[in-house]
Design a protein around this motif. Structure first.
Motif, PDB file in Angstrom:
ATOM      1  N   ARG A 676       0.832  -1.210   0.000  1.00  0.00           N
ATOM      2  CA  ARG A 676       0.000   0.000   0.000  1.00  0.00           C
ATOM      3  C   ARG A 676       0.866   1.259   0.000  1.00  0.00           C
ATOM      4  NH1 ARG A 676      -5.455   1.031   1.014  1.00  0.00           N
ATOM      5  NH2 ARG A 676      -5.834   3.190   0.367  1.00  0.00           N
ATOM      6  N   LEU A 677       1.976   1.230   0.720  1.00  0.00           N
ATOM      7  CA  LEU A 677       2.858   2.403   0.745  1.00  0.00           C
ATOM      8  C   LEU A 677       3.406   2.684  -0.644  1.00  0.00           C
ATOM      9  CD1 LEU A 677       4.417   4.581   2.297  1.00  0.00           C
ATOM     10  CD2 LEU A 677       6.182   2.864   2.783  1.00  0.00           C
ATOM     11  N   THR A 694      -1.095   5.737   4.049  1.00  0.00           N
ATOM     12  CA  THR A 694      -0.957   4.298   4.315  1.00  0.00           C
ATOM     13  C   THR A 694      -1.308   3.980   5.762  1.00  0.00           C
ATOM     14  OG1 THR A 694       0.775   4.144   2.635  1.00  0.00           O
ATOM     15  CG2 THR A 694       0.626   2.344   4.225  1.00  0.00           C
TER      16      THR A 694
END
Length: 775
Positions: A676-677, A694
């Motif tokens: 996700r980051l 995030t």
């Protein structure tokens, strides 16, 4: 990968009703295998068949018994056992025991057993007589029996406790009857003699297996508690019914499919495999909640159910496949241990995790497409908002003080490593049962009065007649002396003791210097002292004999020390014509199980970390990404080992299982967070903003999953069975440590080292977002 998942998700949404029905039908077909599940508490299924101690034990019990020992302790509420009512109960229990099916008569031990014989000199003729044939009729007779017992060294403190507060009846059975049936028969027999004046306690392998059956039945209650805990956490996290039903449906269907797979595969249910349902339920609910969180995020942006389903599946589907595959491989790797029950546990959990991933990518995609969102637009409940409060200081520390965060984890890791030398793998199975449980209370009775109930049995083999030789008798004596030299060995017994005692009775004037090494004399003693009691220690051809040691604790460390003494003795005194096999009995087989499991779990953990590294490297398209995923897992693992060492908790088969579960499940957190980051950085190009987004999205989901799994396992803390209670305490700790490591250490390392696999933003770009939105 994202494009392929996007095309697949669109295909599912266009055929949602059909996909929903087909996936439900297939799930029902697999789940139907549950009807084939059977409870099997045979401890042989939990032992490594190729272990030499296990092989020796099976060889011994085939000839001499020993597997199905049941000990009965009679403890009067007041006074000593030298009362007529207590002695009558011992006598009656002995007579009833002789009528039980598959009883090994020569192994029946009590004050009134016909196989408990003492040597007597009858006018110059050596004979073997009962210790006691009947209950004395008066106080004078009881006093005489007491004196006869106390003057007989063969059985001193073995049939009546040293404090004379308890009497013992020891039974043994052939393998022809199932253990729980034996336990039930003995329980029924004993019930007649329980009274307010006499307490009766039981122990032994069949008794323990009978209580394990109650643990298996209690698993259903714990599973219900797990479902209730997860439902509460889901509602608090999402704040609406849909947020409860969707993940719970995935979890329940996955659990049913896992149990169905076990039934179809012929797996058995026992206290270990009975935990499959709980593990699958918690892990599947966590994966489903991650997907649902992302679905609500996309819906808030796109305001369209179908588009949100496609977008969430295309963006997080690859991560879920990788995380699920990692966890499934980790549990499946338990089959490498070669222990049937752990193999079945690992494959059962792995099948449930695979089922959860498949259901998420079929059944749940279709169901979310068809189910109107209604009021469940935000996916935000009080728990989700509360987790945001918890994440705020972590976010601040990671962004503003990343060096301090890394230094803190380094310090914690160093402290954990510093205390790990205190970590022990030794354990005492008696401690597995608390005094809240009847078995635990009975075990405490034996610990007080008859602590020497853990067997360690040595097998001697030679030519026919060789057990009557001076070498064999001397070897038995030496082995007994080696065992007795270890503190914690209560007593030892062999054929040599019976012959030596016969010599003392028959030729007392010569017995002071011990039994002579004279073959003719030993042969005469064999002939004159022969009694049914010999059958428990030597076979009819006199080619095989056993030496039994009785340890004060079912402690693997004590067993290990005794075996070391025996091995040293044999190296210093190598037998010439007799083979010595070390060793059977409860002590060595339990030690073998623990050692095999712990050593195998270490290998399992190493393989698991390698699998996680490989999956993560493929997903993030760089080996450095795999290293970032493994880093917080290694820190969490070392922290847990340090915690075990600091609290004095053994890293035994239970502790090793907890560590393996922690690594298998904890890997998901790091994978979800890094993926996700990277996505958020690709969308905006600003690392600090990407970290904040995030934390707000994936960070909350990770903490929520950790809380859900902790709540699911936390119900086990109420168990009277210590291994399950330990899972209830330590798996939540493991989950929270893993989550914090993923949410603090990982981003701090990214901020400090600025790895290219995050900052290059090659896989996900703003154009991908526009494509997903237009879809």
């Amino acid at each position: 990968m994202n494009s392929a998942l996007q095309l697949y998700a669109k295909w599912v949404t266009r055929r949602a009703p059909a996909v929903l029905l087909v996936s439900l039908l297939l799930a029902a077909i697999v789940a139907a295998g549950m009807t084939r599940l059977e409870v099997d508490l045979n401890t042989d299924q939990q032992l490594p068949a190729d272990n030499p101690f296990v092989a020796v034990d099976r060889k011994i019990r085939k000839e001499f018994g020993g597997k199905n020992f049941i000990a009965i302790a009679l403890v009067p509420e007041s006074g000593s056992v030298w009362r007529r009512d207590v002695l009558q109960a011992v006598y009656d229990l002995t007579q009833d025991s002789l009528r039980l099916p598959e009883i090994i008569g020569q192994n029946l031990v009590s004050l009134f057993s016909p196989y408990v014989r003492v040597p007597v000199d009858q006018g110059g003729v050596l004979a073997s007589d009962y210790l006691a044939r009947e209950v004395p009729a008066d106080d004078a007779g009881i006093a005489g029996l007491r004196q006869r017992y106390r003057s007989e060294p063969l059985f001193r403190d073995a049939l009546v406790s040293a404090d004379e507060r308890a009497a013992l009846v020891m039974l043994d059975f052939y393998d022809g009857v199932e253990s729980t049936q034996l336990a039930a028969a003995v329980e029924q027999m004993v019930a007649k003699y329980r009274s307010p004046d006499i307490r009766i306690a039981l122990t032994g392998e069949p008794i323990i297996q009978r209580f394990q059956a109650t643990i298996v039945r209690e698993q259903g209650l714990f599973f219900a508690g797990t479902v209730a805990a997860i439902v509460v956490v889901l509602y608090l996290a999402f704040g609406h019914i849909q947020g409860v039903i969707l993940p719970a449906a995935t979890a329940l269907l996955s659990t049913a499919m896992a149990m169905g797979f076990m039934g179809l595969a012929g797996f058995r249910v026992n206290p270990w495999t009975g935990a499959v349902s709980l593990v699958v339920m918690t892990v599947a609910a966590g994966h489903s909640a991650q997907m649902l969180k992302r679905y609500y995020e996309e819906f808030r942006f796109l305001h369209d159910r179908t588009a949100a389903v496609v977008a969430s599946a295309s963006r997080i589907g690859a991560v879920m496949l990788a995380a699920g595959g990692t966890a499934a491989c980790g549990f499946a790797a338990l089959s490498l241990l070669g222990i049937p029950t752990l193999t079945e546990f690992g494959l059962g959990v792995a099948s449930g995790i695979v089922a959860a991933v498949l259901l998420e990518m079929t059944f749940m995609l279709a169901l979310r497409t068809l189910w109107p969102v209604g009021r469940s637009r935000t996916g935000e409940g009080p728990l989700s908002r509360g987790l945001g409060v918890v994440l705020a200081p972590i976010e601040f520390a990671v962004i503003r003080h990343p060096r301090a965060v890394v230094a803190t984890f380094a310090l914690v890791t160093a402290l954990a490593v510093a205390v790990t030398p205190r970590l022990t793998t030794e354990f005492d199975t008696h401690a597995y049962w608390s005094e809240r449980h009847q078995l635990g209370r009975d075990l405490r009775v034996f610990e007080r009065h008859f602590p020497s109930t853990t067997t360690l049995t040595i097998l001697l083999e030679g030519e026919p007649g060789s057990m009557k030789s001076p070498e064999a008798i001397g070897l038995m004596t030496g082995l007994q002396q080696a065992m007795a030299a270890e503190p914690g060995v209560g007593r030892t017994f062999s054929l040599a003791d019976m012959l030596r005692r016969s010599f003392e009775v028959f030729v007392p004037e010569e017995a002071g210097s011990g039994l002579p090494a004279d073959a003719a004399l030993i042969g005469q003693l064999f002939f004159l002292a022969q009694s049914p009691a010999f059958d428990g220690y030597v076979d009819r051809t006199h080619s095989r004999a056993v030496v039994r040691g009785f340890l004060n604790r079912d402690d693997s460390g004590l067993t290990r020390r005794v075996l070391a003494r025996l091995e040293l003795y044999l190296r210093q005194n190598p037998p010439q014509r007799i083979q010595v096999a070390l060793a059977g009995g409860v002590g060595p087989t339990v030690m073998a199980l623990n050692d095999h499991t712990v050593n195998g779990k270490v290998l399992n953990l190493a393989i698991l970390l390698a699998v996680i590294f490989g999956f993560s490297s493929i997903l993030l398209r760089t080996a450095l990404g795999g290293a970032y995923v493994v880093a917080p897992l290694a820190v969490a693992l070392l922290a847990n080992l340090g915690l075990f060492a600091g609290l004095g908790v053994a890293f035994d088969l239970t502790g090793a299982s907890i560590a393996a579960i922690g690594v298998s499940v904890g890997a998901d957190y790091a994978i979800y967070f890094l993926y996700r980051l990277r996505e958020e950085f690709a969308a905006g190009g600003d690392l600090e903003a990407a970290l904040r987004r995030t934390m707000h999205t994936s960070g909350r989901a990770i903490l929520f999953v950790a809380v859900a799994i902790s709540a699911g396992f936390g119900v086990y803390a109420l168990s009277d069975f210590r291994p399950l209670a330990m899972c209830g305490y330590f798996i939540p700790v493991t989950m929270l440590v893993s989550a914090v490591a993923a949410l603090a250490l990982l981003p701090a390392l990214v901020v400090l080292l600025r790895p290219r696999f995050i900052l290059a933003s090659a896989q996900i770009s703003p154009e991908d977002i526009r494509i997903a939105v237009s879809a």
